[in-house]
Scaffold this active site. Sequence first.
Site, PDB file in Angstrom:
ATOM      1  N   VAL A 183       4.083   1.416   1.814  1.00 21.48           N
ATOM      2  CA  VAL A 183       3.926   2.632   1.010  1.00 21.48           C
ATOM      3  C   VAL A 183       3.414   3.824   1.814  1.00 21.48           C
ATOM      4  CG1 VAL A 183       3.631   1.369  -1.150  1.00 21.48           C
ATOM      5  CG2 VAL A 183       1.611   1.945   0.214  1.00 21.48           C
ATOM      6  N   LYS A 184       3.444   3.721   3.144  1.00 20.07           N
ATOM      7  CA  LYS A 184       3.019   4.866   3.952  1.00 20.07           C
ATOM      8  C   LYS A 184       4.094   5.963   3.955  1.00 20.07           C
ATOM      9  CE  LYS A 184      -1.053   3.509   5.415  1.00 20.07           C
ATOM     10  NZ  LYS A 184      -1.238   2.232   4.729  1.00 20.07           N
TER      11      LYS A 184
END
Length: 377
Positions: A183-184
């Site tokens: 989810v970066k």
Amino acid sequence: MNSKHIPVLQPAIGQEEIDAVAEVMRSGWLGLGPKTEQFEQEFAAFAGSRFAVALNSGTAALHLAMEMLNIGPGDEVIVPPITFISTVHAVSYVGATPVFADVEPDTMNVSVEDIERKITDRTKAIIVVHLAGHPCDMDAIYALADSRGIKVVEDAAHACGATYKGRIIGSLGELTCFSFHAVKNLTCGEGGAITCNQDWIARKLREKRWVGISKDTWMRTATDKVYAWQYFVDKVGYKYHMNDTQAAIGLVQLRKLQQLNGRRREIAETYRRELSDLSWIELPKEKPYARSSWHLFQIKLPGEQARDRLIGHLKERDIATGVHYYPCHLHPCYIHLKAVVPVASEIWRRILTLPIHPNLTDDDLDRIVDGIRKFKP
């Protein structure tokens, strides 16, 4: 009740990433190979550094950074308490002692003044975290560190694409650690990297990430004719390398990063505009020297009870939120260090992360804003 669930964080993956993975699958070379090398070259160019060494996680990057600085038992490393636990674990991995410095009340980045108070004769390094994508005050931090002969490692897990005084994060210091977790801002599914400017550091990192082997399989296959099978191990290393499947995703994401971060900024600006009249919410701001990558959008509420009630209120509307982070110094494995960080100890009880990722639609944002405005603190 809306049927669509709105997650707090989510990867932005499209057909291009899927096609890139399929290409690697068809190539027959899935491990550490040409795509990883290409990703390293393109990411280094993007980050404004001479070298990037691609790894399997941001945690591995932080661990190797500690090893590059020869930090070990008896040494102290100053860390912030409001960060993902990997920042602190990296210090423990090498047998050193984490020392917690307090945070600024506005950005929740580490306080330069408290770093100075926590320095001792055993302090060998400082790990600074660009929390939520907002860069720390790096001029002040480097000036302090240089005056005391202390090394600085930047934890840029949240800050891919962020800038400090117009300079991109990754170009400022000796060692900058990135995360490409699912989810970066830039995802490889999972992965990490270290940027650096010294050839010997990059060479040593490449050996360390591949269990200490002097030449990885791809380099031996590409350059050696007869002795491609032969390698040497000078020192103990780790299985920390990225693979070509991850790198293929990362290459596509890198080319889309400006667009993806641009959408994050639009979302942040929408929140700041639509919630600015609510006196019971403190909204995040950017310091004049910073341009955030807006990995997280963290609001502050009047207290823990209001924060927890708002979590429940939004959950009823199928809107997820997060708390980033439960302070590291309060976890059972570090509570014995008896950290004195009054700002962090108080402020974490009031922080809440609102949904922020490129997949959010304007309708999603309307739902989130409407849900917050209907809350009675």
